[in-house]
Design a protein around this motif. Structure first.
Motif, short mmCIF file in Angstrom:
data_model
loop_
_atom_site.label_atom_id
_atom_site.label_comp_id
_atom_site.label_asym_id
_atom_site.label_seq_id
_atom_site.Cartn_x
_atom_site.Cartn_y
_atom_site.Cartn_z
N TYR A 241 4.42 16.96 42.78
CA TYR A 241 3.23 15.79 42.02
C TYR A 241 3.20 14.58 43.36
O TYR A 241 3.79 14.62 43.46
N PHE B 205 6.68 13.96 43.55
CA PHE B 205 7.60 14.76 43.33
C PHE B 205 7.84 16.50 43.55
O PHE B 205 6.75 16.94 43.45
N ARG C 261 13.77 13.39 43.12
CA ARG C 261 13.65 11.54 42.97
C ARG C 261 12.86 11.07 43.47
O ARG C 261 12.46 9.61 43.63
N GLN D 275 1.98 11.05 41.83
CA GLN D 275 2.04 9.92 41.04
C GLN D 275 1.66 8.69 41.80
O GLN D 275 2.64 7.55 42.01
N PHE E 269 12.77 17.68 38.86
CA PHE E 269 12.51 16.96 39.46
C PHE E 269 13.43 16.21 39.84
O PHE E 269 14.64 16.49 39.53
N SER F 50 -1.10 4.63 39.32
CA SER F 50 -1.80 4.64 37.62
C SER F 50 -0.39 5.59 36.83
O SER F 50 -1.37 5.67 35.85
N ARG F 51 0.79 5.92 37.65
CA ARG F 51 1.42 6.82 36.60
C ARG F 51 1.41 7.82 36.21
O ARG F 51 2.49 8.58 35.82
N GLN F 52 -0.13 8.50 36.21
CA GLN F 52 -0.38 10.05 36.08
C GLN F 52 0.20 10.92 36.71
O GLN F 52 0.22 10.98 38.14
N MET F 53 1.37 11.81 36.32
CA MET F 53 1.89 13.15 37.42
C MET F 53 0.24 13.70 37.85
O MET F 53 -0.27 14.25 36.60
#
Lengths: 118, 114
Positions: free
Chosen positions: A37, A91, A110, A39, A108, A42-45
């Protein structure tokens, strides 16, 4: 419980070059899924790529590909022709296939912060 | 088509207070999961809701509770806030049977506990 380890807190790459992000995991299961993933700020995965453990062929999505080594429990992500927009936290994640198709939690790592230099 | 929507985007609380975070899943999605992402860490699974019931739970105390409504939206409640509860709270949704292929995340709620 399953554990996912990303040993590179930070990586950097020059624009247009190739970079590889590492991930190892620990599990006693034989059937599972692995994910990378992204990130951004914008913080969206955002899902980059997915690999089913029962498939021997490594997954590929355009400039993104993985090197899945099941015996070594290794799952690295290769980004080719890096672009400025690839800069983000990446991630690695694991999901057991025994949970069925409806439910399921992700484990997940780190994360690895990727910087792309112009 | 809106994706996963979370509100509020930011929240500041003091220790001991209670907080409610909200999540609207992507259209057509009926399964909702919540994750806590502390600073410098990967997301940690809190719990998952399907058919208005908690189906799976991670290693979080009972201070963390949730709810899913008939329209599939969900709330995460945290009681007796601790400083350590400061984190980004992510909601993820998926349609029945497609959690592997169709899992979408929201942009999260940043909770700061002072």
């Amino acid at each position: 419980a399953q554990t996912v380890t990303q040993s590179q807190p930070e990586m950097s790459v020059q624009e247009a070059e190739t970079v590889t992000l590492s991930c190892t995991y620990d599990t006693s299961e034989s059937d599972y899924y692995l994910f990378w993933y992204k990130q951004p700020p914008s913080r969206q995965m955002i899902l980059v790529i997915r690999q089913e453990a029962y498939k021997q062929q490594n997954a590929t999505e355009n400039r993104f590909s993985v090197n899945f080594q099941k015996a070594a429990k290794s799952f690295s992500l290769k980004i080719s022709d890096s672009q400025l927009g690839d800069a983000a936290m990446y991630f690695c994640a694991y999901r057991s296939a025994s949970q069925g198709s409806t439910l399921g939690r992700l484990y997940f790592g780190r994360g690895t912060q990727l910087t792309v230099w112009p | 088509d809106a994706g996963v929507t979370q509100s509020p985007t930011h929240l500041i609380k003091t220790r001991g207070q209670q907080v409610t975070l909200r999540c609207s899943p992507k259209s057509g999605h009926d399964t909702v999961s919540w994750y806590q992402q502390a600073l410098g860490q990967g997301p940690q699974f809190i719990f998952q809701y399907y058919e208005e019931e908690e189906r799976q739970r991670g290693n979080f105390p009972d201070r963390f509770s949730g709810h899913q409504f008939p329209n599939y939206s969900s709330e995460l409640n945290v009681n007796a806030l601790l400083l350590g509860d400061s984190a980004l709270y992510l909601c993820a949704s998926s349609p029945t049977g497609l959690v592997v292929k169709k899992l979408f995340f929201g942009s999260g709620t940043q909770l700061s506990v002072l």
